[in-house]
Design a protein around this motif. Structure first.
Motif, mmCIF file in Angstrom:
data_model
loop_
_atom_site.group_PDB
_atom_site.id
_atom_site.type_symbol
_atom_site.label_atom_id
_atom_site.label_comp_id
_atom_site.label_asym_id
_atom_site.label_seq_id
_atom_site.Cartn_x
_atom_site.Cartn_y
_atom_site.Cartn_z
ATOM 1 N N ALA A 211 0.815 -1.219 0.000
ATOM 2 C CA ALA A 211 0.000 0.000 0.000
ATOM 3 C C ALA A 211 0.849 1.269 0.000
ATOM 4 O O ALA A 211 0.491 2.259 -0.642
ATOM 5 N N SER A 212 1.998 1.226 0.697
ATOM 6 C CA SER A 212 2.803 2.452 0.808
ATOM 7 C C SER A 212 3.338 2.898 -0.557
ATOM 8 O O SER A 212 3.731 4.050 -0.714
ATOM 9 N N LEU A 213 3.336 2.008 -1.558
ATOM 10 C CA LEU A 213 3.778 2.401 -2.901
ATOM 11 C C LEU A 213 2.762 3.315 -3.593
ATOM 12 O O LEU A 213 3.054 3.887 -4.643
ATOM 13 N N ALA A 214 1.566 3.427 -3.014
ATOM 14 C CA ALA A 214 0.564 4.361 -3.558
ATOM 15 C C ALA A 214 0.712 5.742 -2.926
ATOM 16 O O ALA A 214 0.036 6.689 -3.323
ATOM 17 N N ALA A 215 1.581 5.845 -1.918
ATOM 18 C CA ALA A 215 1.755 7.120 -1.208
ATOM 19 C C ALA A 215 2.598 8.094 -2.047
ATOM 20 O O ALA A 215 3.424 7.636 -2.835
ATOM 21 N N PRO A 216 2.415 9.393 -1.880
ATOM 22 C CA PRO A 216 1.384 9.981 -1.034
ATOM 23 C C PRO A 216 0.009 9.961 -1.721
ATOM 24 O O PRO A 216 -0.062 10.071 -2.930
ATOM 25 N N VAL A 217 -1.037 9.816 -0.923
ATOM 26 C CA VAL A 217 -2.395 9.992 -1.449
ATOM 27 C C VAL A 217 -2.869 11.347 -0.928
ATOM 28 O O VAL A 217 -3.011 11.528 0.282
ATOM 29 N N VAL A 218 -3.032 12.275 -1.858
ATOM 30 C CA VAL A 218 -3.270 13.671 -1.478
ATOM 31 C C VAL A 218 -4.608 14.154 -2.036
ATOM 32 O O VAL A 218 -4.865 14.026 -3.229
ATOM 33 N N VAL A 219 -5.449 14.667 -1.154
ATOM 34 C CA VAL A 219 -6.727 15.244 -1.593
ATOM 35 C C VAL A 219 -6.450 16.663 -2.078
ATOM 36 O O VAL A 219 -5.895 17.475 -1.344
ATOM 37 N N LEU A 220 -6.800 16.937 -3.334
ATOM 38 C CA LEU A 220 -6.603 18.281 -3.877
ATOM 39 C C LEU A 220 -7.777 19.182 -3.498
ATOM 40 O O LEU A 220 -7.600 20.320 -3.113
ATOM 41 N N ARG A 221 -8.996 18.651 -3.639
ATOM 42 C CA ARG A 221 -10.178 19.462 -3.317
ATOM 43 C C ARG A 221 -11.405 18.568 -3.251
ATOM 44 O O ARG A 221 -11.359 17.416 -3.680
ATOM 45 N N THR A 222 -12.488 19.114 -2.698
ATOM 46 C CA THR A 222 -13.759 18.389 -2.715
ATOM 47 C C THR A 222 -14.796 19.276 -3.395
ATOM 48 O O THR A 222 -14.682 20.506 -3.382
ATOM 49 N N GLU A 223 -15.775 18.629 -4.036
ATOM 50 C CA GLU A 223 -16.840 19.369 -4.722
ATOM 51 C C GLU A 223 -18.154 18.681 -4.410
ATOM 52 O O GLU A 223 -18.232 17.464 -4.480
ATOM 53 N N ARG A 224 -19.192 19.484 -4.087
ATOM 54 C CA ARG A 224 -20.537 18.907 -3.952
ATOM 55 C C ARG A 224 -21.081 18.728 -5.357
ATOM 56 O O ARG A 224 -21.237 19.717 -6.065
ATOM 57 N N ILE A 225 -21.341 17.495 -5.799
ATOM 58 C CA ILE A 225 -21.776 17.340 -7.191
ATOM 59 C C ILE A 225 -23.281 17.179 -7.337
ATOM 60 O O ILE A 225 -23.859 17.574 -8.307
ATOM 61 N N ARG A 226 -23.941 16.536 -6.381
ATOM 62 C CA ARG A 226 -25.407 16.487 -6.376
ATOM 63 C C ARG A 226 -25.818 16.083 -4.984
ATOM 64 O O ARG A 226 -24.958 15.832 -4.138
ATOM 65 N N GLY A 227 -27.150 15.997 -4.751
ATOM 66 C CA GLY A 227 -27.652 15.760 -3.406
ATOM 67 C C GLY A 227 -26.909 14.658 -2.666
ATOM 68 O O GLY A 227 -27.019 13.478 -3.004
ATOM 69 N N GLY A 228 -26.182 15.030 -1.627
ATOM 70 C CA GLY A 228 -25.552 14.051 -0.752
ATOM 71 C C GLY A 228 -24.304 13.385 -1.291
ATOM 72 O O GLY A 228 -23.724 12.545 -0.613
ATOM 73 N N VAL A 229 -23.874 13.752 -2.512
ATOM 74 C CA VAL A 229 -22.664 13.127 -3.071
ATOM 75 C C VAL A 229 -21.545 14.170 -3.150
ATOM 76 O O VAL A 229 -21.733 15.265 -3.682
ATOM 77 N N THR A 230 -20.400 13.817 -2.578
ATOM 78 C CA THR A 230 -19.229 14.699 -2.595
ATOM 79 C C THR A 230 -18.165 14.078 -3.489
ATOM 80 O O THR A 230 -17.852 12.895 -3.354
ATOM 81 N N ARG A 231 -17.646 14.874 -4.421
ATOM 82 C CA ARG A 231 -16.550 14.392 -5.275
ATOM 83 C C ARG A 231 -15.227 14.752 -4.613
ATOM 84 O O ARG A 231 -14.951 15.923 -4.332
ATOM 85 N N VAL A 232 -14.414 13.731 -4.361
ATOM 86 C CA VAL A 232 -13.091 13.942 -3.791
ATOM 87 C C VAL A 232 -12.089 13.848 -4.943
ATOM 88 O O VAL A 232 -11.981 12.811 -5.592
ATOM 89 N N VAL A 233 -11.396 14.947 -5.209
ATOM 90 C CA VAL A 233 -10.384 14.947 -6.263
ATOM 91 C C VAL A 233 -9.035 14.707 -5.584
ATOM 92 O O VAL A 233 -8.648 15.470 -4.698
#
Ligand SMILES: [Zn+2]
Length: 395
Positions: A211-233
């Motif tokens: 798993a550590s070979l996937a590091a770093p896993v970095v969240v750039l931003r989040t967006e509300r795309i529709r009711g109750g769903v958040t897009r994590v970029v």
């Protein structure tokens, strides 16, 4: 059906196989390490070689009905029965594996922050990957998941295990997400050193062996795309370190031009914004002062008209403001910008300007008291205004 070697050992990228079928520019092999596009992961590219030739693999796709995997070649395909060796483009594949594992691991971390969060959709076909989460996670929830994952990847040795199990046995595994797959189900499990699973998913993709070979896993931003769903970029692995390293270099170069350390760049930019706002307010005041002085230095003609020629177009509006009752002003600035102000009820500034521009060419118009535009014939502008005014007064 093609035997998928990428399911046995995701890091083994060279293999030998036999051509089973040829269709146009595509070939099918008895076995392949080339991953076909699917599950949000892009297709592998690479090269196939045989005794009299070689060709690049520019796309890989799986025919869902037959299970045959087709490799699109950029050259003449070898004949059926030819022995080939294949080599998957390692740089591309490792990025895809890091993105895909990063997605599983970030999804698991999110579920650990709140079990109500569930994956709605994923896409890992670009460096900026997306993980759509149901359950209305906030930015703070997603940041908590990112932190949990960062700590996990830095402190735990999670290794990949990909058993294929009959569907009846799925109940024995803590699947993060229910699967529609029936019969034999391939699982992707990241386990800790005690054998405890960190994440279990039914998945046909390729993954990093640790798993550590996937590091770093970095969240750039989040967006509300529709009711109750958040897009994590997010970004993972090499994509992430390369991108963030580049951003740091750019930020540092910018900070150096301001002679501040990169950590103080935000403060410096804030201070500059304040300076800029102050300077703009001061410039506006000075323009008004200058406009008043220019108007005072330009006496009206016998008809009460002031004709003003300006260097700076930014003085146009100030010069056309605060016109005392009974006065008219016609203004021409560099580049053909022009305007008319009227404090006479019988003279409509907008109509007068349009009439003048009909003669000189150009565009413009406005209200009865103020009009602006641009003329194509600056030298003829004042004469055109005078003519239009005379004709309006005589009619
Ligand atoms: Zn997956």
């Amino acid at each position: 059906m093609t035997r998928p070697l990428y399911h046995q050992a995701s890091a083994e990228l060279s293999f030998a196989a036999t051509v089973q079928a040829v269709s146009g520019a595509e070939i099918a092999l008895d076995a392949t390490a080339f991953y076909p596009a699917g599950g949000g992961q892009s297709a592998d590219h690479g090269v196939v070689r045989w005794n009299r030739g070689a060709a690049g693999v520019t796309d890989t796709r799986k025919d869902k009905a037959t299970g045959v995997i087709w490799h699109k070649l950029d050259g003449t395909p070898p004949a059926v029965g030819t022995q080939i060796t294949g080599e998957v483009d390692a740089a591309r594949r490792w990025r895809h594996m890091a993105r895909h594992s990063g997605e599983h691991l970030l999804a698991q971390s999110s579920v650990r922050i709140n079990p109500a969060f569930a994956v709605d959709a994923v896409n890992m076909t670009h460096p900026e990957c997306t993980l759509d989460l149901r359950g209305d996670p906030t930015e703070a929830d997603v940041r908590a998941a990112e932190t949990l994952l960062r700590e996990t990847l830095a402190r735990q040795r999670l290794t990949l295990d990909t058993p294929t199990v009959p569907e009846e046995e799925l109940g024995q595994y803590p699947l993060r997400r229910e699967t529609k797959v029936r019969g034999q189900v391939r699982l992707v499990i990241f386990r800790d050193e005690d054998g405890q699973p960190f994440d279990v998913s039914a998945c046909g993709g390729t993954h990093v062996p640790q798993a550590s070979l996937a590091a770093p896993v970095v969240v750039l931003r989040t967006e509300r795309i529709r009711g109750g769903v958040t897009r994590v970029v997010f970004m993972a692995g090499e994509d992430a370190s390369e991108y963030l390293g580049g951003i740091y270099q750019e930020a540092r170069a910018l900070a150096q031009t301001f002679s501040v350390p990169v950590e103080r760049l935000t403060d410096r930019v804030e201070a500059l914004r304040t300076d800029l706002a102050d300077s703009k307010a001061e410039a506006a005041q000075l323009r008004e002062k200058l406009a008043r002085a220019l108007v005072a230095a330009t006496p009206p003609d016998a008809q009460g008209l002031r004709w003003l020629e300006l260097d700076a177009p930014s003085l146009l509006v100030p010069v056309l403001s605060d016109v005392p009752a009974g006065e008219l002003r016609a203004v021409l600035a560099e580049g053909g910008r022009c305007g008319i102000a009227s404090a006479r009820p019988e003279v409509h500034a907008g109509e007068l300007l349009r009439a003048a521009l009909a003669v000189t060419g150009g565009k413009g118009g406005g209200r009865p008291e103020l009009a602006q535009g641009g003329t194509l014939d600056p030298a003829g502008f004042f004469a055109a205004v005078q003519a239009a005014l005379t004709s309006a007064q005589s009619s």
